[in-house]
Scaffold this motif. Structure first.
Motif, mmCIF file in Angstrom:
data_model
loop_
_atom_site.group_PDB
_atom_site.id
_atom_site.type_symbol
_atom_site.label_atom_id
_atom_site.label_comp_id
_atom_site.label_asym_id
_atom_site.label_seq_id
_atom_site.Cartn_x
_atom_site.Cartn_y
_atom_site.Cartn_z
ATOM 1 N N LEU A 40 34.899 43.151 49.122
ATOM 2 C CA LEU A 40 34.829 42.380 47.984
ATOM 3 C C LEU A 40 34.434 40.859 48.627
ATOM 4 O O LEU A 40 35.325 40.518 49.642
ATOM 5 N N GLU A 41 33.640 40.297 48.334
ATOM 6 C CA GLU A 41 33.242 39.071 48.767
ATOM 7 C C GLU A 41 32.846 37.837 47.998
ATOM 8 O O GLU A 41 31.911 37.984 47.147
ATOM 9 N N GLY A 42 33.807 37.026 47.718
ATOM 10 C CA GLY A 42 33.726 36.092 46.677
ATOM 11 C C GLY A 42 33.675 36.606 45.160
ATOM 12 O O GLY A 42 34.394 37.362 44.541
ATOM 13 N N HIS A 43 32.579 36.430 44.521
ATOM 14 C CA HIS A 43 32.091 37.201 43.148
ATOM 15 C C HIS A 43 31.647 38.329 43.200
ATOM 16 O O HIS A 43 30.848 38.739 42.220
ATOM 17 N N SER A 81 33.895 35.781 38.163
ATOM 18 C CA SER A 81 35.069 34.921 39.008
ATOM 19 C C SER A 81 35.251 35.712 40.270
ATOM 20 O O SER A 81 35.123 36.851 40.476
ATOM 21 N N PRO A 82 35.825 34.977 41.336
ATOM 22 C CA PRO A 82 36.061 35.719 42.404
ATOM 23 C C PRO A 82 37.199 36.723 42.502
ATOM 24 O O PRO A 82 38.090 36.555 41.452
ATOM 25 N N LEU A 83 37.018 37.928 43.271
ATOM 26 C CA LEU A 83 38.065 38.869 43.150
ATOM 27 C C LEU A 83 38.968 38.941 44.128
ATOM 28 O O LEU A 83 38.536 38.570 45.329
ATOM 29 N N SER A 84 40.355 38.954 44.056
ATOM 30 C CA SER A 84 41.161 38.929 44.920
ATOM 31 C C SER A 84 42.310 40.133 45.103
ATOM 32 O O SER A 84 42.765 40.471 45.968
ATOM 33 N N ALA A 85 42.426 40.648 43.827
ATOM 34 C CA ALA A 85 43.344 41.729 43.672
ATOM 35 C C ALA A 85 42.808 43.211 44.675
ATOM 36 O O ALA A 85 41.507 43.163 44.096
ATOM 37 N N PRO A 86 43.540 44.038 45.068
ATOM 38 C CA PRO A 86 42.868 45.097 45.847
ATOM 39 C C PRO A 86 42.290 46.181 44.836
ATOM 40 O O PRO A 86 43.008 46.328 43.746
ATOM 41 N N GLU A 103 43.394 39.878 37.554
ATOM 42 C CA GLU A 103 44.897 38.883 37.738
ATOM 43 C C GLU A 103 45.237 38.081 36.627
ATOM 44 O O GLU A 103 46.042 37.858 35.918
#
Length: 111
Positions: A40-43, A81-86, A103
């Motif tokens: 996962l890299e940004g968007h 949108s950016p991804l941060s959840a695993p 999220e």
């Protein structure tokens, strides 16, 4: 990512937006868990997988027909949108399923 001398292909994939997140289902025959990489890299979601099929004359298998050979799979998907959840991953008989939970349910969408 290190590239090999095998052909690179984009796998057949379905991408589904849901209220809970985005689900990606990709056909990757011959891929094992140790040959799969997701980033996962940004968007963006980057999926790279290596398929290593045994030779039809391999001692550990008696294959009469091999329909798909060794390939490198590459799949890049842009998100809104950016991804941060695993991500949640499953790989079963050459079918990769990736779930990217939202999220904020209004923000994670496939573009």
């Amino acid at each position: 990512m290190k590239h090999s001398h095998y052909p690179t292909v984009r796998p057949a994939a379905d991408i589904m937006d849901t209220e809970e997140g985005v689900r990606i289902v990709a056909n990757m025959p011959g891929v094992r868990a140790d040959g799969l990489h997701l980033e996962l890299e940004g968007h963006e979601v980057h999926i790279h997988a290596s398929s290593r099929c045994p030779s039809p004359r391999s001692e550990d298998r008696d294959l009469r027909n091999l329909e798909f050979g060794n390939v490198e799979y590459e799949l890049d998907i842009a998100m809104e949108s950016p991804l941060s959840a695993p991500p949640l991953l499953t790989l079963d008989k050459g079918v990769l399923s990736v779930f990217l939970p939202a999220e904020d349910k209004s923000k994670v969408r496939f573009v």
